[in-house]
Write a protein that holds these residues in place. Structure first.
Motif, PDB file in Angstrom:
ATOM      1  N   GLU A   1      71.046  58.773   3.631  1.00 36.69           N
ATOM      2  CA  GLU A   1      71.614  58.279   4.887  1.00 36.69           C
ATOM      3  C   GLU A   1      70.631  58.386   6.042  1.00 36.69           C
ATOM      4  OE1 GLU A   1      72.645  62.547   4.266  1.00 36.69           O
ATOM      5  OE2 GLU A   1      72.849  60.767   3.036  1.00 36.69           O
ATOM      6  N   ASP A   2      69.580  59.171   5.875  1.00 35.74           N
ATOM      7  CA  ASP A   2      68.564  59.295   6.909  1.00 35.74           C
ATOM      8  C   ASP A   2      67.632  58.083   6.941  1.00 35.74           C
ATOM      9  OD1 ASP A   2      69.421  61.859   7.851  1.00 35.74           O
ATOM     10  OD2 ASP A   2      68.618  62.672   5.991  1.00 35.74           O
ATOM     11  N   GLU A   3      67.716  57.245   5.915  1.00 30.35           N
ATOM     12  CA  GLU A   3      67.017  55.963   5.837  1.00 30.35           C
ATOM     13  C   GLU A   3      65.513  56.036   6.079  1.00 30.35           C
ATOM     14  OE1 GLU A   3      68.896  52.501   7.230  1.00 30.35           O
ATOM     15  OE2 GLU A   3      70.896  53.307   7.005  1.00 30.35           O
ATOM     16  N   ASP A   4      64.887  57.056   5.572  1.00 32.28           N
ATOM     17  CA  ASP A   4      63.439  57.146   5.646  1.00 32.28           C
ATOM     18  C   ASP A   4      62.865  56.428   4.428  1.00 32.28           C
ATOM     19  OD1 ASP A   4      60.874  58.379   6.678  1.00 32.28           O
ATOM     20  OD2 ASP A   4      60.935  59.108   4.609  1.00 32.28           O
ATOM     21  N   PRO A   5      62.042  55.395   4.618  1.00 33.93           N
ATOM     22  CA  PRO A   5      61.544  54.625   3.474  1.00 33.93           C
ATOM     23  C   PRO A   5      60.668  55.447   2.529  1.00 33.93           C
ATOM     24  CG  PRO A   5      60.458  53.931   5.510  1.00 33.93           C
ATOM     25  CD  PRO A   5      61.539  54.889   5.901  1.00 33.93           C
ATOM     26  N   HIS A   6      59.987  56.466   3.032  1.00 31.49           N
ATOM     27  CA  HIS A   6      59.126  57.291   2.183  1.00 31.49           C
ATOM     28  C   HIS A   6      59.942  58.165   1.242  1.00 31.49           C
ATOM     29  CE1 HIS A   6      55.688  55.920   4.434  1.00 31.49           C
ATOM     30  NE2 HIS A   6      56.300  56.268   5.550  1.00 31.49           N
ATOM     31  N   GLN A   7      60.961  58.820   1.787  1.00 29.29           N
ATOM     32  CA  GLN A   7      61.780  59.672   0.916  1.00 29.29           C
ATOM     33  C   GLN A   7      62.590  58.825  -0.055  1.00 29.29           C
ATOM     34  OE1 GLN A   7      65.240  60.514   0.585  1.00 29.29           O
ATOM     35  NE2 GLN A   7      65.961  59.060   2.092  1.00 29.29           N
ATOM     36  N   ALA A   8      63.000  57.637   0.359  1.00 28.71           N
ATOM     37  CA  ALA A   8      63.741  56.741  -0.548  1.00 28.71           C
ATOM     38  C   ALA A   8      62.833  56.273  -1.692  1.00 28.71           C
ATOM     39  CB  ALA A   8      64.296  55.550   0.217  1.00 28.71           C
ATOM     40  N   ALA A   9      61.575  55.955  -1.388  1.00 30.40           N
ATOM     41  CA  ALA A   9      60.622  55.526  -2.422  1.00 30.40           C
ATOM     42  C   ALA A   9      60.328  56.680  -3.378  1.00 30.40           C
ATOM     43  CB  ALA A   9      59.334  55.028  -1.781  1.00 30.40           C
ATOM     44  N   LEU A  10      60.198  57.892  -2.841  1.00 34.46           N
ATOM     45  CA  LEU A  10      59.954  59.052  -3.682  1.00 34.46           C
ATOM     46  C   LEU A  10      61.149  59.305  -4.597  1.00 34.46           C
ATOM     47  CD1 LEU A  10      58.199  61.422  -4.540  1.00 34.46           C
ATOM     48  CD2 LEU A  10      59.140  62.708  -2.608  1.00 34.46           C
TER      49      LEU A  10
END
Length: 161
Positions: free
Chosen positions: A9-18
């Protein structure tokens, strides 16, 4: 130590990709993962011996399993080099067999993963996975992140983009 939770839900693209990469490597669904648990330990701080899974048939286990079932897999990401200490120590000979030492050093970019339950035994924690976060040495700090993969979805698929 200090802890915070970082989720999709924080919508950080880096953590989502990880998260996608972790789940692809482990062959699991993203919606079965918990948010990241980010940890900071200052010098002398540590985490006592523990297991990450739980006995899902016990009263406490049923409570902890109410959303997502048991923690099947632990992924521990080391976010910085720790000059002294701060590694993860395992205690059971079946886990440490073949290792040069019974612990994994905290090195930036290193990822450690292990299964918390036996094959076909998702309701029971595998006690052989008992581990501890070793004390951080003088003048050092440890940053790490846990990602736990559960038995069942912990969030609705619709929150994934």
């Amino acid at each position: 130590g200090s802890v915070c939770w970082v989720g999709v839900e924080d919508e950080d693209p880096h953590q989502a990709a990880l998260e996608r990469r972790i789940c692809d490597l482990l062959g699991c669904r993203q919606e079965c993962s918990e948010p990241y648990q980010v940890l900071k330990y200052d010098e002398t701080q540590y985490y006592n011996k523990h297991v990450d899974g739980f006995m899902a048939r016990s009263k406490e286990g049923k409570f902890r399993a109410r959303k997502g079932g048991n923690r099947l897999i632990t992924v521990l990401l080391y976010l910085n080099d720790v000059e002294s200490g701060g590694g993860t120590c395992f205690y059971h000979p079946a886990v440490t067999a073949g290792l040069d030492q019974p612990h994994v050093d905290a090195v930036m970019g290193r990822a450690l993963f292990f299964y918390n339950t036996g094959v076909g035994m998702a309701h029971e924690c595998d006690e052989r996975t008992e581990h501890a976060g070793l004390p951080v040495g003088p003048g050092s700090v440890k940053w790490a992140a846990n990602k736990w993969i559960r038995q069942f979805p912990t969030r609705d698929r619709s929150c994934l983009k």
